[in-house]
Design an enzyme around this catalytic site. Structure first.
Site, PDB file in Angstrom:
ATOM      1  N   PRO A   1       0.711  -1.213  -0.032  1.00  0.00           N
ATOM      2  CA  PRO A   1      -0.066  -0.118   0.153  1.00  0.00           C
ATOM      3  C   PRO A   1       0.863   1.315   0.054  1.00  0.00           C
ATOM      4  O   PRO A   1       1.751   1.413   0.695  1.00  0.00           O
ATOM      5  CB  PRO A   1      -0.904   0.019   1.201  1.00  0.00           C
ATOM      6  N   GLU A   2       0.595   2.072  -0.865  1.00  0.00           N
ATOM      7  CA  GLU A   2       1.250   3.478  -0.981  1.00  0.00           C
ATOM      8  C   GLU A   2       0.553   4.306  -0.332  1.00  0.00           C
ATOM      9  O   GLU A   2      -0.519   4.403   0.128  1.00  0.00           O
ATOM     10  CB  GLU A   2       1.796   3.552  -2.468  1.00  0.00           C
TER      11      GLU A   2
ATOM     12  N   LYS B   1       3.358   7.042   4.424  1.00  0.00           N
ATOM     13  CA  LYS B   1       2.825   5.598   4.359  1.00  0.00           C
ATOM     14  C   LYS B   1       2.515   5.035   5.545  1.00  0.00           C
ATOM     15  O   LYS B   1       2.038   3.909   5.525  1.00  0.00           O
ATOM     16  CB  LYS B   1       3.605   4.537   3.274  1.00  0.00           C
TER      17      LYS B   1
ATOM     18  N   ARG C   1      13.071  -3.493  -7.265  1.00  0.00           N
ATOM     19  CA  ARG C   1      11.557  -3.607  -7.625  1.00  0.00           C
ATOM     20  C   ARG C   1      11.473  -3.901  -8.985  1.00  0.00           C
ATOM     21  O   ARG C   1      12.494  -3.088  -9.606  1.00  0.00           O
ATOM     22  CB  ARG C   1      10.972  -2.364  -7.367  1.00  0.00           C
TER      23      ARG C   1
END
Length: 290
Positions: free
Chosen positions: A2-3, A69, A280
């Site tokens: 989740p960002e 975040k 990533r």
């Protein structure tokens, strides 16, 4: 993971429901307790599970806010204030329910790790499938210095100047621009999903170094990131995998993504390619992004 938009959605839903309620009991899963016994720090960080459970009892939730975040539960007890800081990690989720049975998705119900029983009989439940999230009970932000090093909120007036100044530093100038915009010290709240989308909108290759991007283009990139984050907030976030809001609902931003997770470019039809940046997977269009 989740960002910022997903965390913002959780906070906006959670704040009006949780504020004013008092914690009367805390239940920590055997999985977390055993992790602590083995010298690991699964979910409950910087404090024993026993102290975590005892200290939270009697605390009233004065407010729930977001910082980058992170979710901040502002707590008060006997006139003293403290913070319960929550990071959702890869798959964390909060639920406000009357009973565990009200959590309809079994994958979340099977991985409940903290239950806050409230004075009105309701439950505030933290579930985390992969257990990469964290709950940290502290007096204030200064008690956990990494929180003080986060970049300003991207919507703040000073955020663009901070981004430009940091990106120009030797530490970041030679890094890939995608790595730079995902660094929370440079820009708060932008992770892989929205970095991918912003760079696609800019026709910018994710591996281009920050020093290869002109000042004008950096300013434009910053505004595009802010716009993408706001669009996602308005859409309830992206439910790519395990993100859910407190009522178990998924967001809709995933239906608007133009590059993240795509095999074919939505603009030109070329096959997308990917590479690893900062650990990533970065998807991009070799034809559109230079």
């Amino acid at each position: 993971m989740p960002e910022l938009p997903e965390v913002e959605g959780v906070v906006r839903s959670l704040a009006p429901i949780a504020t004013g309620r008092t914690i009367c009991k805390v239940t920590v899963s055997d999985t977390v307790i055993k992790s602590k016994q083995l010298g690991k720090e699964a979910i409950v960080k910087g404090i024993t599970t026993e102290d975590f459970s005892v200290d939270l009892v009697g605390m009233t939730i004065a407010n729930v806010t977001r910082r980058s975040k992170y979710i901040y539960f502002h707590l008060i007890k006997d006139g003293n204030t403290c913070l319960l800081v929550s990071h959702l990690g890869m798959s964390g989720a909060w639920f406000t329910v009357k009973s565990i049975d009200d959590i309809t998705e079994m994958k979340f119900r099977k991985h409940i790790h903290v239950i806050l029983s409230m004075d009105d009989g309701g439950l505030l439940v933290y579930s985390d499938i992969r257990r990469f999230g964290e709950l940290r009970l502290i007096g204030c932000e200064a008690d956990h210095p990494p929180l003080l090093k986060m970049a300003p909120e991207p919507f703040a007036e000073e955020a663009c100047r901070h981004f430009l100044d940091m990106a120009a530093m030797p530490k970041y100038a030679r890094k890939a621009i995608k790595d730079v915009i995902m660094d929370g010290h440079v820009l708060s709240g932008c992770g892989n999903i929205y970095a991918t989308e912003a760079l696609f909108k800019m026709n910018m290759h994710p591996a281009r170094t920050a020093e290869q991007v002109s000042l004008a283009r950096k300013k434009e990139l910053f505004q595009v990131i802010v716009d993408v984050l706001q669009e996602s907030i308005d859409a309830g976030g992206s439910s790519i995998s395990d993100y859910r809001n407190i009522d178990g609902q998924a967001g809709t931003m995933q239906d608007r993504l133009k590059m993240y997770g795509r095999k074919v470019c939505s603009a030109c039809g070329a096959n997308t390619e990917s590479l690893k940046i900062a650990g990533r997977t970065s998807v991009y269009c070799p034809a559109c992004q230079k």
